[in-house]
Design an enzyme around this catalytic site. Sequence first.
Site, PDB file in Angstrom:
ATOM      1  N   GLU A   1       0.817  -1.211   0.000  1.00  0.00           N
ATOM      2  CA  GLU A   1       0.000   0.000   0.000  1.00  0.00           C
ATOM      3  C   GLU A   1       0.854   1.266   0.000  1.00  0.00           C
ATOM      4  O   GLU A   1       0.556   2.243  -0.692  1.00  0.00           O
ATOM      5  CB  GLU A   1      -0.932   0.020   1.227  1.00  0.00           C
ATOM      6  CG  GLU A   1      -1.878  -1.159   1.308  1.00  0.00           C
ATOM      7  CD  GLU A   1      -1.345  -2.304   2.145  1.00  0.00           C
ATOM      8  OE1 GLU A   1      -2.129  -2.890   2.907  1.00  0.00           O
ATOM      9  OE2 GLU A   1      -0.130  -2.619   2.034  1.00  0.00           O
TER      10      GLU A   1
ATOM     11  N   ALA B   1      10.837 -37.639  -6.735  1.00  0.00           N
ATOM     12  CA  ALA B   1      11.109 -37.989  -8.129  1.00  0.00           C
ATOM     13  C   ALA B   1      11.090 -39.501  -8.188  1.00  0.00           C
ATOM     14  O   ALA B   1      11.791 -40.174  -7.418  1.00  0.00           O
ATOM     15  CB  ALA B   1      12.472 -37.453  -8.563  1.00  0.00           C
TER      16      ALA B   1
ATOM     17  N   SER C   1      20.008 -43.447  -7.377  1.00  0.00           N
ATOM     18  CA  SER C   1      18.855 -42.636  -7.792  1.00  0.00           C
ATOM     19  C   SER C   1      19.251 -41.508  -8.746  1.00  0.00           C
ATOM     20  O   SER C   1      18.444 -40.627  -9.022  1.00  0.00           O
ATOM     21  CB  SER C   1      18.169 -42.031  -6.559  1.00  0.00           C
ATOM     22  OG  SER C   1      19.071 -41.199  -5.845  1.00  0.00           O
TER      23      SER C   1
ATOM     24  N   TRP D   1      20.336 -40.385 -12.469  1.00  0.00           N
ATOM     25  CA  TRP D   1      19.226 -39.482 -12.151  1.00  0.00           C
ATOM     26  C   TRP D   1      17.945 -40.136 -12.667  1.00  0.00           C
ATOM     27  O   TRP D   1      17.896 -40.634 -13.790  1.00  0.00           O
ATOM     28  CB  TRP D   1      19.386 -38.107 -12.793  1.00  0.00           C
ATOM     29  CG  TRP D   1      20.554 -37.351 -12.259  1.00  0.00           C
ATOM     30  CD1 TRP D   1      21.748 -37.157 -12.871  1.00  0.00           C
ATOM     31  CD2 TRP D   1      20.639 -36.670 -10.999  1.00  0.00           C
ATOM     32  NE1 TRP D   1      22.569 -36.381 -12.092  1.00  0.00           N
ATOM     33  CE2 TRP D   1      21.911 -36.063 -10.935  1.00  0.00           C
ATOM     34  CE3 TRP D   1      19.749 -36.501  -9.938  1.00  0.00           C
ATOM     35  CZ2 TRP D   1      22.315 -35.314  -9.831  1.00  0.00           C
ATOM     36  CZ3 TRP D   1      20.166 -35.748  -8.856  1.00  0.00           C
ATOM     37  CH2 TRP D   1      21.431 -35.162  -8.809  1.00  0.00           C
TER      38      TRP D   1
ATOM     39  N   ARG E   1      20.294 -23.897  -7.375  1.00  0.00           N
ATOM     40  CA  ARG E   1      21.265 -23.678  -8.451  1.00  0.00           C
ATOM     41  C   ARG E   1      20.543 -23.325  -9.750  1.00  0.00           C
ATOM     42  O   ARG E   1      20.410 -24.142 -10.670  1.00  0.00           O
ATOM     43  CB  ARG E   1      22.139 -24.925  -8.623  1.00  0.00           C
ATOM     44  CG  ARG E   1      22.959 -25.221  -7.374  1.00  0.00           C
ATOM     45  CD  ARG E   1      23.947 -26.343  -7.552  1.00  0.00           C
ATOM     46  NE  ARG E   1      23.334 -27.637  -7.757  1.00  0.00           N
ATOM     47  CZ  ARG E   1      22.825 -28.391  -6.795  1.00  0.00           C
ATOM     48  NH1 ARG E   1      22.832 -27.947  -5.530  1.00  0.00           N
ATOM     49  NH2 ARG E   1      22.313 -29.570  -7.055  1.00  0.00           N
TER      50      ARG E   1
END
Length: 361
Positions: free
Chosen positions: A46, A148, A162, A164, A201
Site C-alpha cells: 500500500e 522424483a 537414484s 538421475w 542452483r
Amino acid sequence: MRRAIVLARKALGRTSPNPMVGAVVVKGGEVVGEGYHARAGQPHAEIEALSRAGHYARSADLYVTLEPCCYFGRTPPCTEAIIEAGIKRVFVGMKDPNKQVSGKGLRSLKKHGIVIVPDVLKEECVKLNKPFIKMMETGIPFVTLKTAMSLDGKIATRSGDSRWITGKLARNHVHKIRNQVDAILVGTETVLKDDPRLTCRLNTGDVKHPVRIILDRRNRIPLTAKVFKNSRSQKVVYVTGPDISSRRLKTLVSNKVVVLNGKILKSEFDIKYLLKELGSMDMNSILIEGGAVLNSSVVKAGVVDRVVAFISPILIGGAQSPGFIGGQGVLKVKGAMKLKDINVTKIGEDLMVEATPCSVE
C-alpha cells in the site's frame, strides 16, 4: 485486483514471515500508482502504491490483495497512510488472518469514512498466501512433499542408486521450487547416500538459498558432508536427538549451524513439534526432499499441504527398490490419503503431478 495479484507474486518466496501483497491505486479509470511488498522490513504494498500515486491518491480507489495492517511492526500501519492519502474506497481481496489485524484494519478505515468493498477475488487472494495463512492459523509451516520416481513408483534401485531418475529439465524445475520456499528438510539417509548441497542452483534470476534442515537423531552424518560446507553463509539447522556429544555440538556451533534438540516419539522425531519450532524461526514454507522413511513420517503426522511428484518414463522394478512412501502403509485402500486439485504438467520427458490432500482446505 488481478493486477494486484500479479504484482504480489513478484515477491514469491521473498517475504516470509510476511505475506505477499500487491496494491493498485485507480482514479478516473486509470492506474495512478501500484506496488508490492518485496521483503520483510521493506515498505508494504500500500505504501509503495500510494507513494507512486502521490497527490493523485486523493479521492481515488485502492485495490489491495490483503487487509491493510493497523499496527506498528517493522513498518508503520498502512491504515494511517491510506487515511492520510485521502483514499475514497478500498477494495480488499481477503481479511488478514493475523490476530493483530483480523478485521481491525478495515474497521479503522470505515471509521474515517472510507468505503470498504470486501472479498474481491477472495479465492485467488487466499491461494496467493496459503503458507502465511496456515502459519497464522496453526503455527505450523506450509509443507510441500516432493519426490522424483519411476513410472512404477520407485525412488531408487535396490542398491540405492537414484541419479538421475528424472531429466535435466525436471531437476531444474526443482531448483525453481527451492527458490520459492523458506527451507528444505531432509533425513539422515538422504545425506548419507547422496551427500547433497541442498542449495538453489538456477542460472538466471534472483536466486535465494533456502534454509537447510537436517534430521540426524543418532548423529550419524559426518561433519564433512557437503551440506555443512557453507553453513557460515547459508543457514543450516541440524536437528539432533538427546545423545549428541559435546565435541560434535561445539564443532557445529563454531560453524554457525543452528542445533535443535528434537522431541522423540518412540523411535522417530515428533514432526508436528519440530514444525512448530521451525515456524517460530520465521519459516512459512518447507519443502520435504527426503526418502521413503521421512516421507512416511510426515504423511503419518498429517502435516502435508501439497504433493509434487516428478514421474519419469522408466521402470525400475524390484521388491527391494524403495517406493515414495515407506513404513507399513495403510491396511486397506479406503484408508489411503486421498488427493484433490490434481494438476499435471509435462516437463521434458517427465510429468510433474501436483495435488492437495483432501483433508487440507
